[in-house]
Enzyme design. Structure first.
Site, PDB file in Angstrom:
ATOM      1  N   GLU A   1       0.816  -1.220   0.000  1.00  0.00           N
ATOM      2  CA  GLU A   1       0.000   0.000   0.000  1.00  0.00           C
ATOM      3  C   GLU A   1       0.848   1.268   0.000  1.00  0.00           C
ATOM      4  OE1 GLU A   1      -2.595   0.468   3.393  1.00  0.00           O
ATOM      5  OE2 GLU A   1      -3.674   2.112   2.470  1.00  0.00           O
TER       6      GLU A   1
ATOM      7  N   LYS B   1      -2.565  -2.342  -2.929  1.00  0.00           N
ATOM      8  CA  LYS B   1      -3.613  -1.481  -2.363  1.00  0.00           C
ATOM      9  C   LYS B   1      -3.284  -0.061  -2.796  1.00  0.00           C
ATOM     10  CE  LYS B   1      -6.099  -0.292   1.848  1.00  0.00           C
ATOM     11  NZ  LYS B   1      -6.763  -0.888   3.001  1.00  0.00           N
TER      12      LYS B   1
END
Ligand code: 13P
Length: 340
Positions: free
Chosen positions: A177, A219
């Protein structure tokens, strides 16, 4: 390293019509969220609230996995069942946040690097024993005057890559992420440029650390206008720019891309996902991994009162169902009015 397990887990995380619930807020973040609805942030209240979400009937139709916080993976339902085991039995994959948060990056004013690599392999082995099959590490990229710097992008990419390699060695799928924050007065053009640079740095580092793209999930933050910029881009523009950046940077070998909501309204997060998922010919499934955009209505309904739990679960179920449709490009605004 169990490559079959890694492949099965990654595929199940992005199964059709499903996405991920991020419920891994640190105790500090939880405190802010609970304060907004007048709830004291005790360990027991956090257990009750997470229990409310995780035991929502039928939510497994739309939720493939849940990212837990260290405290939560050690907690139990009201009936004494460990949350991770409870989820697995429902067909929801337990995940775990393993980073230790973003700290100031020395000599880079206004920038952060995420920490938590020390002792990570040992912690991953324990989390695997506790039932976690995927993990999350969040890097934070701030847009401002002359930032992000190359130093910040590469420091974070390097940490993400070392984390991802450690996860794969422990048979845990890494969720990678690199979040570009939407706070600031920057334009959407600038957000696109920074998001592309962050993803390029991330994938270069992953390759340098021998991470198998096939066993990772990205992500991503969506490409949006800075929160205080005078022009707020519409849904189609956000979708177009976000997908363009992903196509330029994310290998087709990756099993799927999930999005964070990042402070967008619940409605925007759903509408943006829907517009992207409706696009044809993408090399990967796109879905959600939202915290706020899935939880906000439930938290506001709950307010710490046991009598509100059923209504709060309904509110959570509704948002999960809406996003379950959105990740297939099947959501329409009028569906928001229909009861679950
Ligand atoms: P938000 O959807 O609230 O941005 O949270 C997602 C997340 O997990 C951030 O790391």
């Amino acid at each position: 390293m169990d490559q079959t397990l890694l492949a099965t887990t990654a595929a199940a995380m992005v199964a059709k019509g499903k996405g991920i619930l991020a419920a891994d807020e640190s105790s500090g973040t939880c405190e802010t969220r609970f304060k907004s609805v007048g709830v004291e942030c005790t360990e027991e209240n956090r257990r009750i609230y997470r229990g409310l979400l995780l035991t929502t009937p039928g939510v497994e139709q739309f939720v493939s996995g849940v990212i837990l916080f260290d405290e939560t993976i050690r907690q139990k339902t009201d009936d004494g069942v460990p949350f991770a085991g409870y989820l697995a039995k429902k067909g929801i994959i337990p995940g775990i946040k393993v980073d230790k948060g973003a700290q100031a990056l020395p000599l880079c004013p206004g920038e952060k690097v995420t920490e938590g690599l020390d002792g990570l392999p040992k912690r991953l082995d324990e989390y695997f024993r506790l039932g976690a099959r995927f993990a999350k590490w969040r890097a934070v990229i701030t847009i401002g005057d002359a930032i992000p710097t190359h130093t910040c992008l590469y420091a974070n990419a390097h940490a993400l890559a070392r984390y991802a390699a450690a996860c794969q060695e422990a048979s845990i799928v890494p969720v990678i992420e690199p979040e570009v924050l939407l706070d600031g007065a920057h334009s959407i053009e600038r957000c696109e440029e920074v998001t592309e640079a962050a993803l390029r740095a991330t994938y270069a580092a992953l390759a340098a650390h021998n991470v198998a793209f096939e066993h990772t999930i990205l992500k991503a933050s969506m490409v949006v206008s800075g929160k205080s910029h005078s022009r707020q881009a519409g849904v189609d523009e956000v979708a177009e720019r976000s997908v363009r950046v992903l196509k330029r940077t994310v290998p087709a070998a990756q099993p799927g891309v999930v999005f964070l909501s990042g402070g967008q309204s619940d409605a925007s997060a759903t509408a943006h996902l829907n517009a992207m998922a409706a696009m044809k010919g993408l090399p990967w499934p796109l879905t959600f991994s939202y915290s706020r955009a899935l939880q906000n209505p439930a938290l506001k309904t709950w307010k710490g009162q046991s009598g509100n739990i059923v209504a709060a679960q309904k509110a959570f179920h509704h948002r999960a169902r809406m996003n379950g449709l959105a990740c297939q490009g099947k959501w329409k605004p009028e569906l928001e009015q229909q009861a679950a």
